[in-house]
Design a protein around this motif. Structure first.
Motif, PDB file in Angstrom:
ATOM      1  N   ARG A  67       0.859  -1.188   0.000  1.00 23.30           N
ATOM      2  CA  ARG A  67       0.000   0.000   0.000  1.00 23.30           C
ATOM      3  C   ARG A  67       0.893   1.236   0.000  1.00 23.30           C
ATOM      4  O   ARG A  67       1.764   1.376   0.861  1.00 23.30           O
ATOM      5  N   GLU A  69       2.392   4.628   0.786  1.00 23.15           N
ATOM      6  CA  GLU A  69       2.329   5.480   1.976  1.00 23.15           C
ATOM      7  C   GLU A  69       3.169   6.722   1.740  1.00 23.15           C
ATOM      8  O   GLU A  69       4.283   6.632   1.237  1.00 23.15           O
ATOM      9  N   HIS A  74       4.150   7.565   9.338  1.00 24.37           N
ATOM     10  CA  HIS A  74       3.361   6.326   9.246  1.00 24.37           C
ATOM     11  C   HIS A  74       4.002   5.269  10.158  1.00 24.37           C
ATOM     12  O   HIS A  74       5.196   4.983  10.061  1.00 24.37           O
ATOM     13  N   GLU A 103      -2.800  10.859   8.844  1.00 20.32           N
ATOM     14  CA  GLU A 103      -3.649   9.971   8.049  1.00 20.32           C
ATOM     15  C   GLU A 103      -3.331   8.525   8.387  1.00 20.32           C
ATOM     16  O   GLU A 103      -2.166   8.160   8.546  1.00 20.32           O
ATOM     17  N   ASP A 104      -4.372   7.694   8.539  1.00 18.18           N
ATOM     18  CA  ASP A 104      -4.196   6.252   8.635  1.00 18.18           C
ATOM     19  C   ASP A 104      -5.382   5.591   7.920  1.00 18.18           C
ATOM     20  O   ASP A 104      -6.062   6.244   7.130  1.00 18.18           O
ATOM     21  N   ASP A 105      -5.616   4.316   8.161  1.00 11.83           N
ATOM     22  CA  ASP A 105      -6.679   3.610   7.428  1.00 11.83           C
ATOM     23  C   ASP A 105      -8.086   4.069   7.815  1.00 11.83           C
ATOM     24  O   ASP A 105      -9.043   3.817   7.085  1.00 11.83           O
ATOM     25  N   VAL A 137      -6.968  10.128  -1.660  1.00 13.40           N
ATOM     26  CA  VAL A 137      -7.070   8.728  -1.217  1.00 13.40           C
ATOM     27  C   VAL A 137      -7.238   7.762  -2.388  1.00 13.40           C
ATOM     28  O   VAL A 137      -6.962   6.572  -2.263  1.00 13.40           O
ATOM     29  N   THR A 140      -4.152   5.523  -4.145  1.00 10.83           N
ATOM     30  CA  THR A 140      -3.806   4.154  -3.753  1.00 10.83           C
ATOM     31  C   THR A 140      -4.831   3.129  -4.232  1.00 10.83           C
ATOM     32  O   THR A 140      -4.490   1.990  -4.475  1.00 10.83           O
ATOM     33  N   ASN A 144     -11.463   4.124  -3.207  1.00 11.38           N
ATOM     34  CA  ASN A 144     -11.375   4.761  -1.882  1.00 11.38           C
ATOM     35  C   ASN A 144     -12.258   6.002  -1.805  1.00 11.38           C
ATOM     36  O   ASN A 144     -12.428   6.712  -2.803  1.00 11.38           O
ATOM     37  N   LYS A 164     -12.552   7.605   6.759  1.00 11.24           N
ATOM     38  CA  LYS A 164     -12.205   6.944   5.498  1.00 11.24           C
ATOM     39  C   LYS A 164     -13.091   5.732   5.223  1.00 11.24           C
ATOM     40  O   LYS A 164     -12.848   4.987   4.282  1.00 11.24           O
ATOM     41  N   SER A 165     -14.111   5.543   6.069  1.00 10.61           N
ATOM     42  CA  SER A 165     -15.103   4.489   5.802  1.00 10.61           C
ATOM     43  C   SER A 165     -16.428   4.905   6.422  1.00 10.61           C
ATOM     44  O   SER A 165     -16.465   5.746   7.335  1.00 10.61           O
TER      45      SER A 165
END
Length: 316
Positions: A67, A69, A74, A103-105, A137, A140, A144, A164-165
Motif C-alpha cells: 500500500r 504510503e 506512518h 492519516e491512517d486507514d 485517497v 492508492t 477509496n 475513510k469508511s
C-alpha cells in the motif's frame, strides 16, 4: 499526547520522465521493530539524503505491505515489508489550501486555510477540501472514499477531520460527544471584552435566508453552549480562546454577536471592522479518541499571524 507530523505539500506538476519506468527492480526491506516510516527509510537507504528520501515518499514510490504510503510518521510494525520503487508511477495531486496533519486507514486530519470550502453545496461546485482529499485517497485505490464528520465555514481556518469508511463515520457521529474530547478555537473579536471569561448559552434557530440567531426561550431551537477566555485585549480587539460544548452551525459567530463583540470581519453577524480579508476565527485544537485504537489523539495549530498582529503595539 502525540501531535501529528505534518505531511509534505505534494508536487503537482509532472516532472520530466516521471512516468518512464526504470528497469531496476524494487528494493524491499523487512521491518524488525516498531518505528516510523521516514526514520526507517533514512537508515535503510543511507547514504541517501533526507530530501531525497522525502521525495520518494511524496512521489508515491514507497509502499508498506503493497500500500502506497506518503506520511513521514506512518507507524511501522515488525514483520511488515517496505518496498522502494525506482519509478514514479503516480504523481500526487497538488493540495490547495490545506495540509494533511495525520492519516491512517480510518481517518484523515487536515489544517484548512481560510477561503477553502469544506464540502460543496448545491450552489457551489468549486474545489473543496472534500474533493481534494477524495482524489488524494484514490491514488492508492480508485474505490477509496472519504466521509464527512463535521464542517468548518469557508472563511474559518483550522483543524478538521474526515473518516475513510462509512463504519468509522457512523461510529464517530453516533458517539461524537464522548469521542471528541476537545474543540478549541481562537477568535479575534471587535472591542475590548472586559469579562475575562464566561459562558454563553442560547437556543439557535435559522431564518429563511439561512442566517442563525439566538432564542433565549428554553427548547426554542438547538441548544448551544460556548465557553470563552480572554487571551489578549486592546481598545479595538480581543483575542479569545473559545471552547465548544455543543457544535451548532455558526455557533461561535452568533454567540460573539450576542456578547456584543462580533468576530472581526464577520459582517453577517454584526462586525463593523475589516482588519484583514478573512474571518477572525480559527479552529486551533481538535482532540479525540481514535475510533479504532481508542488512543487519545490531539492536534494543535498556531494562532494565525494576522490575529496576533492586531496587538503588536500593545504592551504584553
Amino acid at each position: 499526547m502525540k501531535k501529528g507530523t505534518k505531511a509534505p505539500r505534494f508536487a503537482g506538476k509532472k516532472e520530466a520522465g516521471a512516468h518512464h519506468r526504470n528497469s531496476a527492480p524494487p528494493r524491499q526491506f523487512k521491518v524488525a521493530e516498531d518505528g516510523e516510516l521516514l526514520a526507517f527509510l533514512l537508515v535503510k537507504l543511507a547514504p541517501q539524503g533526507r530530501n531525497s528520501v522525502k521525495s520518494l515518499l511524496a512521489h508515491g514510490q514507497i509502499s508498506v505491505d503493497d500500500r502506497v504510503e506518503k506520511l513521514y510518521n506512518h507507524p511501522l510494525k515488525p514483520g511488515q515489508v517496505v518496498t522502494v520503487r525506482k519509478d514514479r508511477n503516480t504523481v500526487a495531486p497538488l493540495l490547495v489550501g490545506l495540509k494533511i496533519l495525520y492519516e491512517d486507514d480510518a481517518i484523515i486530519v487536515i489544517n484548512k486555510d481560510a477561503g477553502l470550502l469544506s464540502i460543496a453545496t448545491e450552489q457551489e461546485t468549486e474545489l473543496t477540501a472534500y474533493r481534494q482529499l477524495t482524489a488524494h485517497v484514490r491514488i492508492t485505490h480508485p474505490q477509496n472514499r472519504i466521509f464527512v464528520l463535521h464542517r468548518l465555514d469557508r472563511e474559518t481556518s483550522g483543524v478538521m477531520m474526515f473518516a475513510k469508511s462509512e463504519q468509522v463515520q457512523q461510529k464517530m457521529q453516533d458517539g461524537w460527544k464522548d469521542i471528541v474530547k476537545e474543540r478549541m478555537y481562537v477568535a479575534l473579536v471587535e472591542g475590548m471584552v472586559k469579562k475575562t471569561q464566561g459562558t454563553i448559552t442560547s437556543w439557535l434557530r435559522e431564518t429563511s435566508t439561512l442566517k442563525m440567531y439566538s432564542s433565549h426561550t428554553p427548547n426554542d431551537g438547538q441548544h448551544a453552549v460556548t465557553h470563552y477566555k480572554v487571551l489578549r485585549a486592546s481598545r479595538n480587539y480581543s483575542l479569545l480562546e473559545v471552547h465548544l460544548e455543543t457544535g451548532r452551525k455558526n455557533q461561535i459567530r452568533v454567540h460573539m454577536q450576542d456578547l456584543g463583540h462580533p468576530v472581526a470581519n464577520d459582517k453577517k453577524y454584526g462586525a463593523k471592522t475589516k482588519p484583514f480579508s478573512r474571518l477572525g476565527l480559527h479552529a486551533r485544537v481538535l482532540a479525540f479518541e481514535h475510533p479504532v485504537t481508542g488512543k487519545l489523539m490531539r492536534f494543535e495549530t498556531d494562532v494565525p499571524k494576522p490575529f496576533l498582529s492586531q496587538f503588536k503595539e500593545e504592551p504584553q
